[in-house]
Design a protein around this motif. Structure first.
Motif, PDB file in Angstrom:
ATOM      1  N   ILE A 247       0.823  -1.215   0.000  1.00 56.22           N
ATOM      2  CA  ILE A 247       0.000   0.000   0.000  1.00 56.22           C
ATOM      3  C   ILE A 247       0.854   1.261   0.000  1.00 56.22           C
ATOM      4  N   ALA A 248       2.090   1.162   0.481  1.00 58.53           N
ATOM      5  CA  ALA A 248       2.976   2.334   0.511  1.00 58.53           C
ATOM      6  C   ALA A 248       3.287   2.851  -0.889  1.00 58.53           C
ATOM      7  N   GLU A 249       3.115   1.991  -1.901  1.00 58.52           N
ATOM      8  CA  GLU A 249       3.418   2.380  -3.277  1.00 58.52           C
ATOM      9  C   GLU A 249       2.234   3.038  -3.979  1.00 58.52           C
ATOM     10  N   LEU A 250       1.117   3.191  -3.285  1.00 58.15           N
ATOM     11  CA  LEU A 250      -0.051   3.816  -3.900  1.00 58.15           C
ATOM     12  C   LEU A 250       0.260   5.284  -4.219  1.00 58.15           C
ATOM     13  N   GLN A 255      -4.603   8.669  -3.288  1.00 58.17           N
ATOM     14  CA  GLN A 255      -4.890   8.404  -1.879  1.00 58.17           C
ATOM     15  C   GLN A 255      -6.141   9.102  -1.350  1.00 58.17           C
ATOM     16  N   PRO A 256      -6.442  10.356  -1.739  1.00 62.85           N
ATOM     17  CA  PRO A 256      -7.685  10.978  -1.253  1.00 62.85           C
ATOM     18  C   PRO A 256      -8.937  10.220  -1.674  1.00 62.85           C
ATOM     19  N   LYS A 257      -8.921   9.660  -2.887  1.00 63.10           N
ATOM     20  CA  LYS A 257     -10.094   8.932  -3.364  1.00 63.10           C
ATOM     21  C   LYS A 257     -10.262   7.615  -2.603  1.00 63.10           C
ATOM     22  N   LEU A 258      -9.149   6.964  -2.259  1.00 62.38           N
ATOM     23  CA  LEU A 258      -9.228   5.750  -1.451  1.00 62.38           C
ATOM     24  C   LEU A 258      -9.738   6.078  -0.059  1.00 62.38           C
ATOM     25  N   ASP A 296       7.995  11.732   4.886  1.00 66.01           N
ATOM     26  CA  ASP A 296       8.606  12.095   3.606  1.00 66.01           C
ATOM     27  C   ASP A 296       7.595  12.700   2.625  1.00 66.01           C
ATOM     28  N   LYS A 297       6.358  12.929   3.089  1.00 63.94           N
ATOM     29  CA  LYS A 297       5.296  13.517   2.264  1.00 63.94           C
ATOM     30  C   LYS A 297       4.924  12.631   1.080  1.00 63.94           C
ATOM     31  N   LEU A 298       5.087  11.323   1.252  1.00 65.89           N
ATOM     32  CA  LEU A 298       4.735  10.383   0.197  1.00 65.89           C
ATOM     33  C   LEU A 298       3.463   9.608   0.522  1.00 65.89           C
ATOM     34  N   PHE A 299       2.970   9.779   1.740  1.00 65.67           N
ATOM     35  CA  PHE A 299       1.750   9.093   2.148  1.00 65.67           C
ATOM     36  C   PHE A 299       0.956  10.028   3.054  1.00 65.67           C
ATOM     37  N   ARG A 300      -0.356  10.078   2.825  1.00 66.09           N
ATOM     38  CA  ARG A 300      -1.213  10.998   3.574  1.00 66.09           C
ATOM     39  C   ARG A 300      -1.392  10.510   5.011  1.00 66.09           C
TER      40      ARG A 300
END
Length: 450
Positions: A247-250, A255-258, A296-300
């Motif tokens: 999931i980290a690669e999403l 991500q907002p839609k998920l 790292d600002k890569l995941f919400r």
């Protein structure tokens, strides 16, 4: 197991020590026999199994580590407790690597021996007691089952059982190859949604441009190649479970839609103007620390909190060595069935001990791949250490080499021969280059090769 049902064997070259230990152990209710000669002890072990062997390390003609190797050749599962007057950390570590269940240094209080025997027997009982947790339903024959003896996996299954009973989102963490997808499937098979589909997808394998349409679907004409309506994975998993591995690669933009889908239970296909209600249980997995991805600002952060309702960490294989025997058997059966290999495939005691000693950084996946390569390449129905070495990508470093030599009880000549073969293999059979690496002249190398 009560003490009167426990059979112990004591080995020491000092008859006085043997008699003393036998008296003390029998006083505690154990059934015990003793020997001062290693050949007699080995003969007794070959004739009948003992619950525990208690052996001195320094013996005439055969040191305790060599004796332990000989014991394990006859009975790979035999528990051995070593006692020595020449205790050292190095020897203790060698003993544990070679398979000793415990290590005591003379002089010791008899209470310490009692405690060591009790620990060994309790550990033996735990290893023999498999925890089998499954769900049986005539309408669902494709049910996953976990069989485990390790405390960490027992704890995981206990928590997974609680998670399966509710419909909350689950986040599975742990190193790559530990079996997170198997845990996800087990949760689904034991959940209220078990009659529904189980849809699994690896987010790292999805092209970024297609992630949205793959997850949520697409309507005809939404983009150039959209020639027809196509349901997404959420809709395919309706009334069941959607497993999003890695999931980290999403992509960050999806991500907002998920997050919205998880919070509202509604999805909107790409190119559609209407939302559709779905009943989907989401399980996500990652081997990466999501907290670091957030930093790292890569995941919400909000999506991380939404996923992390129930968090379960799948332990690495090196922390669940008690499961190796059953796991090896299961993997070999599965591999042979898939390859269409007739007849059982066995493994030698040396291979079993090598597998137990190795730390398996690639976890269950690495073990499975190593076994499959060995089975494919072997020319016989029993896997020996040379089959594993041929099939394995395990680095042949000093530590592994010494562990192997120790476990096999090799002589200096055995070690020389094994290292020469390893260097020859590394040089593609080039004897001139091998001789240079080994520091030997060619005539000496040829003589050692026989």
């Amino acid at each position: 197991m009560t003490s009167e049902n426990v059979r112990l064997l004591v080995i020491d070259d000092d008859p006085g020590i043997v008699d003393y230990l036998l008296d003390m152990l029998r006083h505690e209710g154990y059934s015990a026999v003793g020997f001062t000669q290693t050949d007699e002890a080995l003969s007794a072990i070959e004739k009948e199994p003992f619950d525990l062997v208690i052996s001195d390390v320094v013996m005439p003609g055969m040191r305790g580590l060599e004796l332990m190797t000989a014991i394990h050749r006859k009975r790979p599962e035999q528990l051995v407790l070593l006692i020595t007057a020449f205790g050292s950390i190095d020897l203790a570590m060698q003993s544990m690597h070679a398979g000793a269940c415990d290590f005591l240094t003379k002089p010791f209080r008899i209470e310490e021996l009692y405690a060591a025997v009790t620990r060994a027997l309790e550990d033996r009982q735990m290893r023999r007691t498999a925890v089998k947790i499954d769900y049986t339903d005539d309408k669902n024959s494709d049910t996953s089952v976990f069989v485990t003896r390790s405390a960490c996996m027992r704890q995981l299954i206990t928590l997974a059982k609680r998670a399966a009973a509710v419909n909350s989102t689950v986040l599975l963490t742990g190193e790559s190859g530990t079996g997170k997808s198997a845990v996800a499937r087990w949760i689904h098979d034991n959940s209220p949604n078990r009659q529904g589909p189980f849809i699994a997808v690896n987010c790292a394998a999805l092209p970024h441009s297609l992630v949205e349409s793959e997850l949520f679907g697409v309507r005809k004409g939404a983009f150039t190649d959209a020639s027809k309506d196509r349901p997404g994975l959420f809709l395919q998993a309706n009334s069941g479970t959607l497993f999003l591995d890695e999931i980290a690669e999403l992509p960050l933009e999806i991500q907002p839609k998920l997050l919205q889908a998880l919070e509202t239970g509604k999805i909107r296909a790409l190119g559609d103007t209407k939302e559709e209600q779905v009943n989907v249980r989401l399980i996500a997995a990652t081997h990466q620390p999501l907290e670091q991805r957030v930093n790292d600002k890569l995941f919400r952060l909000d999506l991380y909190h939404r996923l992390n309702v129930i968090s379960l960490e799948v332990p690495p294989l090196r922390e669940r060595k008690e499961d190796l025997n059953e796991l090896i058997k299961t993997l070999i059966d599965t591999i042979c069935q898939r390859l269409g290999k007739q007849g059982p495939v066995n493994i030698s005691a040396e291979v079993l001990r090598w597998i137990q000693a190795y730390h398996w950084p690639g976890n269950v996946r690495e073990l499975a791949n190593t076994l499959e390569r060995a089975i494919v390449l072997a020319e016989h129905d029993t896997l020996f250490i040379e089959d594993l070495a041929q099939a394995s990508k395990i680095p042949f470093n000093d530590k592994n080499f010494l562990e192997l030599a120790m476990m096999q009880g090799w002589t200096v000549e055995d070690v020389q021969q094994a290292y020469i073969r390893h260097v020859l293999e590394a040089t593609g059979g080039n004897k001139i280059q091998a001789a240079r690496i080994l520091g030997l002249d060619r005539s000496t190398l040829y003589r050692k090769l026989g």
